[in-house]
Enzyme design. Structure first.
Site, PDB file in Angstrom:
ATOM      1  N   SER A 146       0.832  -1.201   0.000  1.00 46.46           N
ATOM      2  CA  SER A 146       0.000   0.000   0.000  1.00 46.46           C
ATOM      3  C   SER A 146       0.865   1.248   0.000  1.00 46.46           C
ATOM      4  CB  SER A 146      -0.895   0.013   1.248  1.00 46.46           C
ATOM      5  OG  SER A 146      -1.588   1.231   1.354  1.00 46.46           O
ATOM      6  N   TYR A 159      -1.437  -0.879  10.703  1.00 44.39           N
ATOM      7  CA  TYR A 159      -1.524  -1.295   9.299  1.00 44.39           C
ATOM      8  C   TYR A 159      -0.247  -0.917   8.549  1.00 44.39           C
ATOM      9  CZ  TYR A 159      -3.640  -1.759   4.611  1.00 44.39           C
ATOM     10  OH  TYR A 159      -3.926  -2.122   3.315  1.00 44.39           O
TER      11      TYR A 159
END
Length: 262
Positions: A146, A159
């Site tokens: 990401s 995350y």
């Protein structure tokens, strides 16, 4: 089927029943690969992906397994091998969102939960698949990470850290395995128009992803197919000399703050 540059390849796509994983599974099948569509709970969604692939003349099967369970992923590799053949293309895509708490408020269990899903589980899966991949001559591990790793937004430490850890492991693995013909690359999307993306936008800024299109590069937020196209390229002979690379799929970066990853 649109092409055959991946003909003869056996692909496993984790989290392949929806969103980016669904698009990747369908694209790899369209390029000629036989695809194992992994899912955790939604068997109906995985079956829909398989049926869509078969309707286009491709080969696919659905497999339930939680990526944070090493025993389950080891069994998954064995089942795919028995049904389709040895895996030579592994797309590590399955993931889960963090709870969005500040570092000061995030308990250790939250970090460990995300690490198991995004780092430790995928590494156990890769270890299980490596013997077959090494024997293939040409094999690929493609990690879906990401752009959040670059942005490090507030509330996303668990995350972000888990994704960053997997990226570090992937780069190391790339150097260790290239003598065996295994390429390892990272694809890092920005915000993608998926169900998860919709939830992230609703939670962080309110509204829908479609309302952000005008403020993003090229007049739109990334679509799952944008990521799938990069994955297919990395698995093809056109990327034969690429390993240890990280490709951002974010249109060059939005002119507004990134909401969250892919």
């Amino acid at each position: 089927m649109t092409g055959a540059r991946l003909a003869g390849r056996i692909a496993l796509v984790t989290g392949g029943s929806r969103g980016v994983g669904r698009a990747v599974a369908k694209r790899l099948a369209a390029e000629g690969a036989a695809v194992a569509v992994n899912y955790r709970r939604d068997a109906a969604a995985a079956d829909e992906v398989v049926k869509a692939i078969e309707a286009e003349g491709g080969t696919a099967r659905a497999y339930a397994a939680s990526v944070d369970d090493p025993a389950a992923t080891a069994e998954l590799v064995e089942r795919v091998h028995a049904d389709l053949g040895p895996i030579d293309l592994l797309v590590s895509n399955a993931g889960t969102a963090s709870r969005g708490t500040a570092v000061a408020d995030t308990v250790p269990e939250e970090y460990l939960r995300l690490l198991r899903v995004h780092t430790l589980g995928p590494l156990a899966l890769i270890r299980a698949a490596l013997p077959g991949m090494r024997a293939a001559g040409r094999a690929d591990v493609i990690v879906i990470s990401s752009a959040i790793v670059d942005a490090a937004p507030s509330g996303g430490a668990a995350y972000t850290m888990a994704k960053a850890a997997m990226e570090a492991a992937a780069r190391t693995l790339a150097h260790e395995e290239r003598a065996h013909g295994v390429r390892v690359n990272v694809v890092a999307p920005g915000l993608v128009a998926t169900e998860m993306g919709e939830r992230l936008v609703a939670a962080s800024v309110g509204g829908a992803i479609a309302e952000l299109d005008a403020s993003y590069p090229f007049g739109r937020v990334a679509r799952p197919g944008d990521v799938a196209g990069v994955v297919a390229f990395l698995a093809s002979a056109d990327a034969d000399y690429l390993t240890a690379q990280r490709i951002l799929v974010d249109g060059g970066g939005p002119d507004v703050p990134i909401v969250s990853g892919g």
